[in-house]
Design a protein around this motif. Structure first.
Motif, PDB file in Angstrom:
ATOM      1  N   PHE A  34      -4.107  -0.823  21.420  1.00 15.73           N
ATOM      2  CA  PHE A  34      -4.231  -1.690  22.594  1.00 15.73           C
ATOM      3  C   PHE A  34      -3.270  -1.261  23.699  1.00 15.73           C
ATOM      4  O   PHE A  34      -3.625  -1.238  24.876  1.00 15.73           O
ATOM      5  CB  PHE A  34      -3.955  -3.142  22.190  1.00 15.73           C
ATOM      6  N   THR A  35      -2.043  -0.900  23.333  1.00 12.73           N
ATOM      7  CA  THR A  35      -1.031  -0.544  24.328  1.00 12.73           C
ATOM      8  C   THR A  35      -0.975   0.951  24.614  1.00 12.73           C
ATOM      9  O   THR A  35      -0.586   1.357  25.705  1.00 12.73           O
ATOM     10  CB  THR A  35       0.365  -1.015  23.865  1.00 12.73           C
ATOM     11  N   GLU A  36      -1.346   1.778  23.618  1.00 12.07           N
ATOM     12  CA  GLU A  36      -1.284   3.238  23.772  1.00 12.07           C
ATOM     13  C   GLU A  36      -2.517   3.880  23.144  1.00 12.07           C
ATOM     14  O   GLU A  36      -2.429   4.602  22.152  1.00 12.07           O
ATOM     15  CB  GLU A  36      -0.017   3.791  23.118  1.00 12.07           C
ATOM     16  N   PRO A  37      -3.713   3.642  23.702  1.00 14.40           N
ATOM     17  CA  PRO A  37      -4.944   4.130  23.046  1.00 14.40           C
ATOM     18  C   PRO A  37      -5.018   5.638  22.909  1.00 14.40           C
ATOM     19  O   PRO A  37      -5.456   6.145  21.872  1.00 14.40           O
ATOM     20  CB  PRO A  37      -6.060   3.577  23.944  1.00 14.40           C
ATOM     21  N   ASN A  38      -4.619   6.375  23.935  1.00 18.73           N
ATOM     22  CA  ASN A  38      -4.699   7.835  23.858  1.00 18.73           C
ATOM     23  C   ASN A  38      -3.735   8.394  22.828  1.00 18.73           C
ATOM     24  O   ASN A  38      -4.076   9.304  22.063  1.00 18.73           O
ATOM     25  CB  ASN A  38      -4.413   8.455  25.226  1.00 18.73           C
ATOM     26  N   LEU A  39      -2.528   7.875  22.807  1.00 14.89           N
ATOM     27  CA  LEU A  39      -1.528   8.348  21.864  1.00 14.89           C
ATOM     28  C   LEU A  39      -1.967   8.065  20.429  1.00 14.89           C
ATOM     29  O   LEU A  39      -1.904   8.945  19.560  1.00 14.89           O
ATOM     30  CB  LEU A  39      -0.180   7.675  22.138  1.00 14.89           C
ATOM     31  N   MET A  40      -2.424   6.863  20.165  1.00 17.32           N
ATOM     32  CA  MET A  40      -2.825   6.498  18.808  1.00 17.32           C
ATOM     33  C   MET A  40      -4.040   7.302  18.351  1.00 17.32           C
ATOM     34  O   MET A  40      -4.164   7.647  17.179  1.00 17.32           O
ATOM     35  CB  MET A  40      -3.124   5.005  18.731  1.00 17.32           C
ATOM     36  N   ALA A  41      -4.940   7.610  19.278  1.00 17.21           N
ATOM     37  CA  ALA A  41      -6.139   8.366  18.912  1.00 17.21           C
ATOM     38  C   ALA A  41      -5.826   9.811  18.547  1.00 17.21           C
ATOM     39  O   ALA A  41      -6.661  10.489  17.941  1.00 17.21           O
ATOM     40  CB  ALA A  41      -7.145   8.331  20.056  1.00 17.21           C
ATOM     41  N   SER A  42      -4.649  10.279  18.890  1.00 14.23           N
ATOM     42  CA  SER A  42      -4.293  11.669  18.597  1.00 14.23           C
ATOM     43  C   SER A  42      -3.806  11.861  17.162  1.00 14.23           C
ATOM     44  O   SER A  42      -3.511  12.984  16.754  1.00 14.23           O
ATOM     45  CB  SER A  42      -3.220  12.167  19.572  1.00 14.23           C
ATOM     46  N   PHE A  43      -3.745  10.754  16.390  1.00 21.62           N
ATOM     47  CA  PHE A  43      -3.254  10.836  15.020  1.00 21.62           C
ATOM     48  C   PHE A  43      -4.308  10.365  14.030  1.00 21.62           C
ATOM     49  O   PHE A  43      -5.145   9.521  14.335  1.00 21.62           O
ATOM     50  CB  PHE A  43      -1.995   9.980  14.827  1.00 21.62           C
ATOM     51  N   LYS A  44      -4.227  10.925  12.830  1.00 23.63           N
ATOM     52  CA  LYS A  44      -4.981  10.447  11.675  1.00 23.63           C
ATOM     53  C   LYS A  44      -3.963   9.981  10.651  1.00 23.63           C
ATOM     54  O   LYS A  44      -3.030  10.703  10.324  1.00 23.63           O
ATOM     55  CB  LYS A  44      -5.830  11.567  11.084  1.00 23.63           C
ATOM     56  N   SER A  45      -4.113   8.752  10.169  1.00 22.22           N
ATOM     57  CA  SER A  45      -3.126   8.217   9.240  1.00 22.22           C
ATOM     58  C   SER A  45      -3.762   7.881   7.903  1.00 22.22           C
ATOM     59  O   SER A  45      -4.944   7.542   7.819  1.00 22.22           O
ATOM     60  CB  SER A  45      -2.459   6.965   9.823  1.00 22.22           C
ATOM     61  N   ASP A  46      -2.969   7.971   6.858  1.00 17.54           N
ATOM     62  CA  ASP A  46      -3.356   7.544   5.519  1.00 17.54           C
ATOM     63  C   ASP A  46      -2.354   6.504   5.043  1.00 17.54           C
ATOM     64  O   ASP A  46      -1.146   6.638   5.268  1.00 17.54           O
ATOM     65  CB  ASP A  46      -3.357   8.725   4.539  1.00 17.54           C
ATOM     66  N   TYR A  47      -2.866   5.465   4.388  1.00 15.24           N
ATOM     67  CA  TYR A  47      -2.005   4.394   3.884  1.00 15.24           C
ATOM     68  C   TYR A  47      -2.423   4.093   2.458  1.00 15.24           C
ATOM     69  O   TYR A  47      -3.588   3.831   2.185  1.00 15.24           O
ATOM     70  CB  TYR A  47      -2.148   3.157   4.764  1.00 15.24           C
ATOM     71  N   GLU A  48      -1.470   4.154   1.552  1.00  9.85           N
ATOM     72  CA  GLU A  48      -1.778   3.972   0.132  1.00  9.85           C
ATOM     73  C   GLU A  48      -0.707   3.106  -0.508  1.00  9.85           C
ATOM     74  O   GLU A  48       0.491   3.273  -0.254  1.00  9.85           O
ATOM     75  CB  GLU A  48      -1.829   5.337  -0.573  1.00  9.85           C
ATOM     76  N   ILE A  49      -1.131   2.167  -1.328  1.00 11.44           N
ATOM     77  CA  ILE A  49      -0.192   1.315  -2.059  1.00 11.44           C
ATOM     78  C   ILE A  49      -0.162   1.757  -3.517  1.00 11.44           C
ATOM     79  O   ILE A  49      -1.202   1.794  -4.178  1.00 11.44           O
ATOM     80  CB  ILE A  49      -0.580  -0.169  -1.959  1.00 11.44           C
ATOM     81  N   LYS A  50       1.022   2.109  -3.979  1.00 13.96           N
ATOM     82  CA  LYS A  50       1.242   2.416  -5.383  1.00 13.96           C
ATOM     83  C   LYS A  50       2.328   1.483  -5.914  1.00 13.96           C
ATOM     84  O   LYS A  50       2.999   0.797  -5.146  1.00 13.96           O
ATOM     85  CB  LYS A  50       1.669   3.879  -5.558  1.00 13.96           C
ATOM     86  N   TYR A  51       2.500   1.474  -7.237  1.00 17.72           N
ATOM     87  CA  TYR A  51       3.482   0.581  -7.841  1.00 17.72           C
ATOM     88  C   TYR A  51       4.432   1.378  -8.728  1.00 17.72           C
ATOM     89  O   TYR A  51       4.002   2.291  -9.449  1.00 17.72           O
ATOM     90  CB  TYR A  51       2.788  -0.504  -8.668  1.00 17.72           C
ATOM     91  N   ASP A  52       5.722   1.032  -8.644  1.00 17.02           N
ATOM     92  CA  ASP A  52       6.687   1.708  -9.505  1.00 17.02           C
ATOM     93  C   ASP A  52       6.666   1.064 -10.891  1.00 17.02           C
ATOM     94  O   ASP A  52       5.848   0.172 -11.178  1.00 17.02           O
ATOM     95  CB  ASP A  52       8.085   1.688  -8.881  1.00 17.02           C
ATOM     96  N   GLU A  53       7.567   1.518 -11.758  1.00 21.34           N
ATOM     97  CA  GLU A  53       7.561   1.053 -13.140  1.00 21.34           C
ATOM     98  C   GLU A  53       7.837  -0.437 -13.263  1.00 21.34           C
ATOM     99  O   GLU A  53       7.446  -1.071 -14.244  1.00 21.34           O
ATOM    100  CB  GLU A  53       8.590   1.847 -13.948  1.00 21.34           C
ATOM    101  N   GLU A  54       8.502  -1.018 -12.266  1.00 22.87           N
ATOM    102  CA  GLU A  54       8.813  -2.442 -12.300  1.00 22.87           C
ATOM    103  C   GLU A  54       7.759  -3.283 -11.576  1.00 22.87           C
ATOM    104  O   GLU A  54       7.910  -4.496 -11.444  1.00 22.87           O
ATOM    105  CB  GLU A  54      10.189  -2.691 -11.671  1.00 22.87           C
ATOM    106  N   GLY A  55       6.716  -2.627 -11.114  1.00 23.68           N
ATOM    107  CA  GLY A  55       5.648  -3.355 -10.455  1.00 23.68           C
ATOM    108  C   GLY A  55       5.882  -3.624  -8.985  1.00 23.68           C
ATOM    109  O   GLY A  55       5.130  -4.377  -8.358  1.00 23.68           O
ATOM    110  N   VAL A  56       6.919  -3.009  -8.406  1.00 19.79           N
ATOM    111  CA  VAL A  56       7.197  -3.180  -6.981  1.00 19.79           C
ATOM    112  C   VAL A  56       6.322  -2.210  -6.185  1.00 19.79           C
ATOM    113  O   VAL A  56       6.271  -1.021  -6.509  1.00 19.79           O
ATOM    114  CB  VAL A  56       8.689  -2.927  -6.671  1.00 19.79           C
TER     115      VAL A  56
END
Length: 292
Positions: A34-56
């Motif tokens: 919304f504030t920086e459309p051109n800048l944000m469009a220049s990136f591809k992002s990946d987001y992944e949730i994993k859990y450590d041994e304690e479930g965090v």
């Protein structure tokens, strides 16, 4: 979270958000499409949730250069420009804000760059807060701001056909469903049919078409309750899959060609039950009828 230009300092922005008692803030406060459309469009992002041994949970965020990503036939070999970093840690959030501060300073050739910091809810296992494009969860889901965005591919095609009516084939504008920032894209509906689902519950049915009308499966279904229509803004003027394409005023085009709907496309929903399975490409959705 970014400093509002000319209105407040970064210290005030930080005070405005309380991680122990978070509240929804408008997207004008953020470095985003919304504030920086051109800048944000220049990136591809990946987001992944994993859990450590304690479930965090580890909230792993990776950033790629979109041009390089789009040119590659094998995305697994692309070197990220940032990450993966864990956004659950102060270090990870600091890396993200520092990256964009440096980037904006170089781009804007500024000796006094806009300051940024990453705002997040203090970790708890009962997580009810996210920064999102909408306050629908606040108004329609007892203050739980976690929502998902559903876009109907048939509606996108109808908009594409409307704006290209009478246009030469060589000048046609192609609309991609990803332009509208969906979490879920559905197809097989009539255009705009998704608006009829507001206030209703959708049930995710796994894998095969033969299962769509079968309610006697052994596994529990994921269910989503549709909250409201999605009002569109200029942030979707740029196609994130092809930033070089012509910028469009989508809200204006929607209101012009579909005045009965106005500047709306897509719906927001909340996940009421996760069920036994993860939603996958190719799954089906049924509308759950009221018991009454």
């Amino acid at each position: 979270l970014k400093m509002k230009e000319g209105t407040m300092g970064v210290e005030d922005s930080e005070k405005e958000f309380d991680p122990n008692n978070p509240s929804w803030l408008h997207k004008e406060n953020f470095l985003c499409a919304f504030t920086e459309p051109n800048l944000m469009a220049s990136f591809k992002s990946d987001y992944e949730i994993k859990y450590d041994e304690e479930g965090v949970p580890l909230r792993l965020f990776t950033l790629f250069d979109r041009e390089e990503y789009n040119k590659s036939e094998d995305s697994t070999g692309i070197k990220p420009i940032l990450g993966p970093i864990d956004l659950n840690t102060d270090e990870g959030r600091g890396q993200l804000s520092s990256f964009f501060v440096t980037l904006k300073q170089e781009r804007d050739a500024s000796d006094n760059p806009q300051k940024l910091f990453c705002a997040t809810q203090s970790y708890s296992r009962k997580h009810t807060f996210q920064f999102g494009n909408t306050s629908s969860g606040v108004k329609n889901n007892n203050g739980d701001t976690r929502t998902v965005h559903i876009v109907n591919e048939a509606t996108v095609r109808a908009v594409e056909d409307a704006i290209n009516n009478g246009v030469d084939e060589s000048d046609r504008i192609k609309l991609n469903g990803m332009r509208f920032r969906p979490n879920i894209i559905v197809d097989g509906l009539e255009p705009w049919k998704e608006f009829d689902f507001i206030g209703k519950t959708l049930k995710v049915v796994k894998t095969t078409a033969s299962n769509v009308d079968n309610d006697n499966q052994q596994s529990a279904h994921m269910t989503l309750r549709v909250l409201s229509r999605t009002v569109r803004c200029e942030g979707i003027g740029i196609d994130p899959t092809d930033p070089e394409r012509k910028k469009l005023n989508i809200p204006q085009l929607l209101s012009k060609h579909f005045p009965e709907h106005g500047p709306y496309l897509g719906v927001y929903a909340v996940i009421e039950s996760a069920g036994d399975n993860i939603m996958s490409v190719g799954d089906y959705m049924n509308v759950v009828l009221d018991d009454s």
